[in-house]
Structures are given as C-alpha cells and as structure tokens.
Write a protein that holds these residues in place. Structure first.
Motif, PDB file in Angstrom:
ATOM      1  N   THR A  43       7.911  38.303  30.233  1.00  0.00           N
ATOM      2  CA  THR A  43       8.970  37.581  29.535  1.00  0.00           C
ATOM      3  C   THR A  43       9.469  36.446  30.416  1.00  0.00           C
ATOM      4  O   THR A  43       9.190  36.398  31.618  1.00  0.00           O
ATOM      5  CB  THR A  43      10.150  38.510  29.194  1.00  0.00           C
ATOM      6  OG1 THR A  43      10.691  39.020  30.411  1.00  0.00           O
ATOM      7  CG2 THR A  43       9.720  39.645  28.288  1.00  0.00           C
ATOM      8  N   VAL A  44      10.216  35.562  29.830  1.00  0.00           N
ATOM      9  CA  VAL A  44      10.789  34.441  30.578  1.00  0.00           C
ATOM     10  C   VAL A  44      11.758  34.967  31.638  1.00  0.00           C
ATOM     11  O   VAL A  44      11.810  34.455  32.753  1.00  0.00           O
ATOM     12  CB  VAL A  44      11.483  33.461  29.616  1.00  0.00           C
ATOM     13  CG1 VAL A  44      12.221  32.375  30.361  1.00  0.00           C
ATOM     14  CG2 VAL A  44      10.482  32.853  28.671  1.00  0.00           C
ATOM     15  N   ARG A  45      12.507  36.021  31.305  1.00  0.00           N
ATOM     16  CA  ARG A  45      13.453  36.608  32.256  1.00  0.00           C
ATOM     17  C   ARG A  45      12.726  37.098  33.519  1.00  0.00           C
ATOM     18  O   ARG A  45      13.141  36.810  34.632  1.00  0.00           O
ATOM     19  CB  ARG A  45      14.196  37.770  31.603  1.00  0.00           C
ATOM     20  CG  ARG A  45      15.143  38.492  32.524  1.00  0.00           C
ATOM     21  CD  ARG A  45      15.770  39.675  31.800  1.00  0.00           C
ATOM     22  NE  ARG A  45      16.174  39.254  30.462  1.00  0.00           N
ATOM     23  CZ  ARG A  45      17.430  39.037  30.107  1.00  0.00           C
ATOM     24  NH1 ARG A  45      18.405  39.258  30.924  1.00  0.00           N
ATOM     25  NH2 ARG A  45      17.719  38.624  28.897  1.00  0.00           N
ATOM     26  N   LYS A  50      11.317  36.281  39.246  1.00  0.00           N
ATOM     27  CA  LYS A  50      10.306  36.129  40.308  1.00  0.00           C
ATOM     28  C   LYS A  50      10.437  34.760  40.984  1.00  0.00           C
ATOM     29  O   LYS A  50      10.323  34.642  42.208  1.00  0.00           O
ATOM     30  CB  LYS A  50       8.900  36.287  39.731  1.00  0.00           C
ATOM     31  CG  LYS A  50       8.548  37.703  39.369  1.00  0.00           C
ATOM     32  CD  LYS A  50       7.148  37.772  38.778  1.00  0.00           C
ATOM     33  CE  LYS A  50       6.826  39.170  38.293  1.00  0.00           C
ATOM     34  NZ  LYS A  50       5.496  39.252  37.671  1.00  0.00           N
ATOM     35  N   TYR A  51      10.680  33.730  40.183  1.00  0.00           N
ATOM     36  CA  TYR A  51      10.824  32.380  40.731  1.00  0.00           C
ATOM     37  C   TYR A  51      12.028  32.305  41.663  1.00  0.00           C
ATOM     38  O   TYR A  51      11.945  31.745  42.753  1.00  0.00           O
ATOM     39  CB  TYR A  51      10.959  31.366  39.590  1.00  0.00           C
ATOM     40  CG  TYR A  51      11.128  29.947  40.064  1.00  0.00           C
ATOM     41  CD1 TYR A  51      10.041  29.215  40.524  1.00  0.00           C
ATOM     42  CD2 TYR A  51      12.379  29.334  40.059  1.00  0.00           C
ATOM     43  CE1 TYR A  51      10.187  27.915  40.961  1.00  0.00           C
ATOM     44  CE2 TYR A  51      12.544  28.031  40.489  1.00  0.00           C
ATOM     45  CZ  TYR A  51      11.444  27.332  40.935  1.00  0.00           C
ATOM     46  OH  TYR A  51      11.602  26.037  41.384  1.00  0.00           O
ATOM     47  N   ILE A  52      13.161  32.888  41.249  1.00  0.00           N
ATOM     48  CA  ILE A  52      14.358  32.867  42.088  1.00  0.00           C
ATOM     49  C   ILE A  52      14.114  33.622  43.388  1.00  0.00           C
ATOM     50  O   ILE A  52      14.505  33.170  44.467  1.00  0.00           O
ATOM     51  CB  ILE A  52      15.566  33.440  41.313  1.00  0.00           C
ATOM     52  CG1 ILE A  52      15.970  32.473  40.199  1.00  0.00           C
ATOM     53  CG2 ILE A  52      16.748  33.688  42.238  1.00  0.00           C
ATOM     54  CD1 ILE A  52      16.996  33.045  39.227  1.00  0.00           C
ATOM     55  N   ALA A  53      13.433  34.778  43.310  1.00  0.00           N
ATOM     56  CA  ALA A  53      13.134  35.557  44.516  1.00  0.00           C
ATOM     57  C   ALA A  53      12.227  34.762  45.457  1.00  0.00           C
ATOM     58  O   ALA A  53      12.456  34.725  46.680  1.00  0.00           O
ATOM     59  CB  ALA A  53      12.486  36.886  44.139  1.00  0.00           C
ATOM     60  N   ASN A  54      11.214  34.101  44.910  1.00  0.00           N
ATOM     61  CA  ASN A  54      10.319  33.289  45.740  1.00  0.00           C
ATOM     62  C   ASN A  54      11.043  32.079  46.322  1.00  0.00           C
ATOM     63  O   ASN A  54      10.779  31.671  47.454  1.00  0.00           O
ATOM     64  CB  ASN A  54       9.112  32.825  44.930  1.00  0.00           C
ATOM     65  CG  ASN A  54       8.137  33.940  44.643  1.00  0.00           C
ATOM     66  OD1 ASN A  54       8.123  34.967  45.328  1.00  0.00           O
ATOM     67  ND2 ASN A  54       7.321  33.769  43.629  1.00  0.00           N
ATOM     68  N   THR A  75      21.982  25.967  43.302  1.00  0.00           N
ATOM     69  CA  THR A  75      22.116  25.184  42.077  1.00  0.00           C
ATOM     70  C   THR A  75      21.057  25.570  41.053  1.00  0.00           C
ATOM     71  O   THR A  75      21.363  25.813  39.885  1.00  0.00           O
ATOM     72  CB  THR A  75      22.006  23.677  42.389  1.00  0.00           C
ATOM     73  OG1 THR A  75      22.990  23.333  43.352  1.00  0.00           O
ATOM     74  CG2 THR A  75      22.191  22.836  41.141  1.00  0.00           C
ATOM     75  N   ASP A  76      19.805  25.632  41.509  1.00  0.00           N
ATOM     76  CA  ASP A  76      18.715  25.988  40.601  1.00  0.00           C
ATOM     77  C   ASP A  76      18.892  27.395  40.045  1.00  0.00           C
ATOM     78  O   ASP A  76      18.671  27.641  38.857  1.00  0.00           O
ATOM     79  CB  ASP A  76      17.366  25.871  41.307  1.00  0.00           C
ATOM     80  CG  ASP A  76      16.981  24.432  41.603  1.00  0.00           C
ATOM     81  OD1 ASP A  76      17.683  23.513  41.135  1.00  0.00           O
ATOM     82  OD2 ASP A  76      15.969  24.224  42.300  1.00  0.00           O
ATOM     83  N   SER A  77      19.300  28.321  40.897  1.00  0.00           N
ATOM     84  CA  SER A  77      19.516  29.703  40.443  1.00  0.00           C
ATOM     85  C   SER A  77      20.615  29.758  39.389  1.00  0.00           C
ATOM     86  O   SER A  77      20.503  30.483  38.392  1.00  0.00           O
ATOM     87  CB  SER A  77      19.892  30.602  41.620  1.00  0.00           C
ATOM     88  OG  SER A  77      18.870  30.615  42.572  1.00  0.00           O
ATOM     89  N   GLY A  78      21.676  28.992  39.592  1.00  0.00           N
ATOM     90  CA  GLY A  78      22.761  28.952  38.622  1.00  0.00           C
ATOM     91  C   GLY A  78      22.318  28.397  37.287  1.00  0.00           C
ATOM     92  O   GLY A  78      22.696  28.910  36.225  1.00  0.00           O
ATOM     93  N   HIS A  79      21.506  27.338  37.325  1.00  0.00           N
ATOM     94  CA  HIS A  79      21.003  26.755  36.080  1.00  0.00           C
ATOM     95  C   HIS A  79      20.099  27.746  35.345  1.00  0.00           C
ATOM     96  O   HIS A  79      20.183  27.892  34.126  1.00  0.00           O
ATOM     97  CB  HIS A  79      20.233  25.467  36.351  1.00  0.00           C
ATOM     98  CG  HIS A  79      21.094  24.323  36.759  1.00  0.00           C
ATOM     99  ND1 HIS A  79      22.084  23.805  35.960  1.00  0.00           N
ATOM    100  CD2 HIS A  79      21.122  23.596  37.898  1.00  0.00           C
ATOM    101  CE1 HIS A  79      22.679  22.791  36.586  1.00  0.00           C
ATOM    102  NE2 HIS A  79      22.110  22.655  37.768  1.00  0.00           N
ATOM    103  N   ILE A  80      19.241  28.408  36.099  1.00  0.00           N
ATOM    104  CA  ILE A  80      18.312  29.359  35.485  1.00  0.00           C
ATOM    105  C   ILE A  80      19.071  30.531  34.877  1.00  0.00           C
ATOM    106  O   ILE A  80      18.833  30.926  33.741  1.00  0.00           O
ATOM    107  CB  ILE A  80      17.273  29.839  36.519  1.00  0.00           C
ATOM    108  CG1 ILE A  80      16.331  28.681  36.879  1.00  0.00           C
ATOM    109  CG2 ILE A  80      16.488  31.030  35.994  1.00  0.00           C
ATOM    110  CD1 ILE A  80      15.433  28.957  38.065  1.00  0.00           C
ATOM    111  N   ARG A  81      20.015  31.084  35.642  1.00  0.00           N
ATOM    112  CA  ARG A  81      20.766  32.241  35.144  1.00  0.00           C
ATOM    113  C   ARG A  81      21.737  31.866  34.024  1.00  0.00           C
ATOM    114  O   ARG A  81      22.025  32.678  33.154  1.00  0.00           O
ATOM    115  CB  ARG A  81      21.538  32.888  36.290  1.00  0.00           C
ATOM    116  CG  ARG A  81      20.658  33.643  37.232  1.00  0.00           C
ATOM    117  CD  ARG A  81      21.471  34.456  38.232  1.00  0.00           C
ATOM    118  NE  ARG A  81      20.589  35.144  39.144  1.00  0.00           N
ATOM    119  CZ  ARG A  81      20.483  34.876  40.436  1.00  0.00           C
ATOM    120  NH1 ARG A  81      21.227  33.932  40.982  1.00  0.00           N
ATOM    121  NH2 ARG A  81      19.644  35.546  41.194  1.00  0.00           N
TER     122      ARG A  81
END
Length: 149
Positions: A43-45, A50-54, A75-81
C-alpha cells in the motif's frame, strides 16, 4: 471462491460472474490466487513508511549526492504524514501505477486559479501600473499656447 455478498448481487449477475471466473480457470488462470496477491500488495502507507525510515537512516540522497539534512527530513516526513498517507494510504501501489486513482474533472473555467502564467504581468505591483486599453488622447500635446492678450 466467493464471488460476492448474497443480496447485493442478483442471481443473474452472480451467474454471469461465475461463468467469467470458470472461463478464466479454463484458460489456466487462478483467480483466487490473483485476489490474494492483490490483497498482499504494497500500500502507499507501507511505501511511505519505508521511505521515511530510509530517509532518517540517511539512505535517501539529496542535493550533491549527500544524505538529506535533518530539517528536510522533518519537512518531508510532515508532508508525507499530513497529505499523502491520509489521502492515498489505503491504496495499492499497483492501482496507482495503472492510474486507477486519477480523476478527470471538467470545469467551466478554461484555467484554474493557480494557473496564473496566462495573466498579464501588469497586475502585480512591482510590474508597474496597468496598461491603458485605448491610446492616450493628444489633448495638451499638440496644443499651441495662446498668446497673452
């Protein structure tokens, strides 16, 4: 293999679907296995997590081939979440790649409000006053001064 929920499907539509499934089985396909694979698809989630962890581990490179800075990671993590996971988190990546999540909307306007490349530049204050629609009249320019009486 279950085709659908009783009461939602009419007997005729269930029979048609059963014939379709039997045809797939006769051709050598296994619809039950395909459904199970689709349920197990990423899933996208999961992909975002995985992307945030990497990214936090320094495996995602930024400018100049260096790991992303801590502020960029935050910033990227906030946008993704905040945006991607709530909107597309339950979707399967397979569906997104195929384009099942795209929406085609027709509007009455030719351009959206965000598309301001077509607007004249004189609307922004730093570009000066708006242009005149009509050429200026020559009152006062070719005007001869009257002799004093």
């Amino acid at each position: 293999m279950r085709i659908g929920i009783h009461g939602v499907w009419t007997p005729e539509t269930a029979r048609r679907e059963a014939k379709t499934v039997l045809g797939q089985i006769a051709q050598g396909q296994d619809p039950a296995t395909e459904r199970e694979e689709e349920r197990r698809a990423v899933t996208v989630r999961e992909l975002c997590q995985k992307y945030i962890a990497n990214m936090k581990a320094g495996l995602v490179l930024g400018k100049g081939g260096r790991p992303k800075k801590a502020t960029t990671v935050a910033t990227d993590s906030g946008h993704i979440r905040g945006h991607i996971i709530p909107l597309l988190g339950t979707r399967r990546m397979k569906d997104i790649i195929v384009g099942k999540t795209s929406v085609v909307m027709k509007t009455e306007k030719l351009r959206s409000k965000a598309d301001h490349a077509w607007r004249p530049r004189h609307r922004h204050p730093r570009h000066g006053p708006p242009r005149r629609r009509f050429p200026p009249c020559d009152r006062g320019r070719n005007h001869q001064s009257k002799p004093d009486a």
